[in-house]
Design a protein around this motif. Structure first.
Motif, mmCIF file in Angstrom:
data_model
loop_
_atom_site.group_PDB
_atom_site.id
_atom_site.type_symbol
_atom_site.label_atom_id
_atom_site.label_comp_id
_atom_site.label_asym_id
_atom_site.label_seq_id
_atom_site.Cartn_x
_atom_site.Cartn_y
_atom_site.Cartn_z
ATOM 1 N N ASP A 84 -24.935 64.239 28.239
ATOM 2 C CA ASP A 84 -25.154 62.810 28.447
ATOM 3 C C ASP A 84 -26.419 62.511 29.245
ATOM 4 O O ASP A 84 -26.966 63.371 29.929
ATOM 5 N N THR A 86 -27.551 59.676 32.071
ATOM 6 C CA THR A 86 -26.970 58.698 32.992
ATOM 7 C C THR A 86 -28.012 57.652 33.366
ATOM 8 O O THR A 86 -29.215 57.896 33.290
ATOM 9 N N LYS A 127 -18.085 55.721 35.763
ATOM 10 C CA LYS A 127 -18.996 54.565 35.777
ATOM 11 C C LYS A 127 -18.680 53.651 36.952
ATOM 12 O O LYS A 127 -17.524 53.410 37.280
ATOM 13 N N GLY A 128 -19.742 53.150 37.570
ATOM 14 C CA GLY A 128 -19.593 52.222 38.682
ATOM 15 C C GLY A 128 -19.397 52.895 40.028
ATOM 16 O O GLY A 128 -19.367 52.228 41.054
ATOM 17 N N LEU A 162 -24.476 53.812 37.188
ATOM 18 C CA LEU A 162 -24.309 52.515 36.530
ATOM 19 C C LEU A 162 -23.689 52.665 35.144
ATOM 20 O O LEU A 162 -22.839 51.875 34.743
ATOM 21 N N ASP A 163 -24.139 53.674 34.406
ATOM 22 C CA ASP A 163 -23.661 53.873 33.038
ATOM 23 C C ASP A 163 -24.078 55.260 32.571
ATOM 24 O O ASP A 163 -24.887 55.934 33.226
ATOM 25 N N PHE A 164 -23.535 55.678 31.436
ATOM 26 C CA PHE A 164 -24.005 56.893 30.785
ATOM 27 C C PHE A 164 -23.701 56.808 29.297
ATOM 28 O O PHE A 164 -22.774 56.118 28.865
ATOM 29 N N VAL A 165 -24.563 57.456 28.536
ATOM 30 C CA VAL A 165 -24.418 57.521 27.074
ATOM 31 C C VAL A 165 -24.744 58.950 26.647
ATOM 32 O O VAL A 165 -25.346 59.715 27.396
#
Length: 185
Positions: A84, A86, A127-128, A162-165
């Motif tokens: 991933d 981030t 997340k967060g 904050l997020d990940f993909v």
């Protein structure tokens, strides 16, 4: 041994001949019986800091030696993997408080493309979440000095995930962002 020889000489001067043997025997016997004080191997500054820090309330230590404190727990069970990318805000400091790096805005970071300790921390975070982490030298830069970071340094980071993909999704997003906008009619 030198103290023993000095004690023998002093004893010979002060004591008559017969008690000299007994006095010397007592000194020798005490010297043999006395055990040297256990010499503790002094900790280097990084080890000393981590030993003390690991005892602080709320600080957790992973099997690898990464230390962290959860500042904000985050939501959901999903956590990033090595595959991933981030999106994080972070501040990196030395243990003396000197800031050596800081994100100016949310920064994409591939989990497998950062320091081993930073990567390990990211993989703990949903997340967060916001964590404070302490990366021991072997999970950071080790014995290398890098820019303002001295060799053998413990690195302290405040990391906000904050997020990940997935890496594939991230590449697709980059390609879409780089594609020219369609011409207006």
């Amino acid at each position: 041994m030198r103290n023993l020889a000095i004690a023998g000489v002093i004893g010979a001067i002060l004591l008559p001949a017969a008690p000299l043997h007994a006095a010397t025997h007592k000194v020798v016997h005490r010297a043999v019986k006395a055990k040297p004080a256990a010499t503790a191997v002094p900790l280097n500054p990084a080890e000393a800091f981590l030993a003390s820090n690991g005892k602080q309330r709320g600080v957790l230590t992973t099997p690898s030696g990464l230390q962290y404190r959860v500042l904000t727990p985050g939501v959901g069970p999903a956590k990033p993997t090595d595959a991933d990318v981030t999106l994080v805000n972070y501040v990196g400091k030395l243990i003396d408080g000197t800031t050596f790096d800081q994100s100016a805005r949310p920064t994409p970071m591939p989990v497998s493309g950062v320091l081993p300790g930073f990567s390990e921390a990211l993989k703990l975070m949903p997340k967060g979440a916001k964590y404070r982490v302490w990366i021991k030298p072997s999970l950071g830069y080790g014995d290398r000095a890098t820019g303002p970071i001295p060799a053998g340094s413990v690195l302290a980071f405040d990391i906000e995930l904050l997020d990940f993909v997935s890496g594939a999704q991230f590449q697709q997003m980059q390609q879409q962002a780089a594609a020219p906008a369609p011409a207006a009619p």
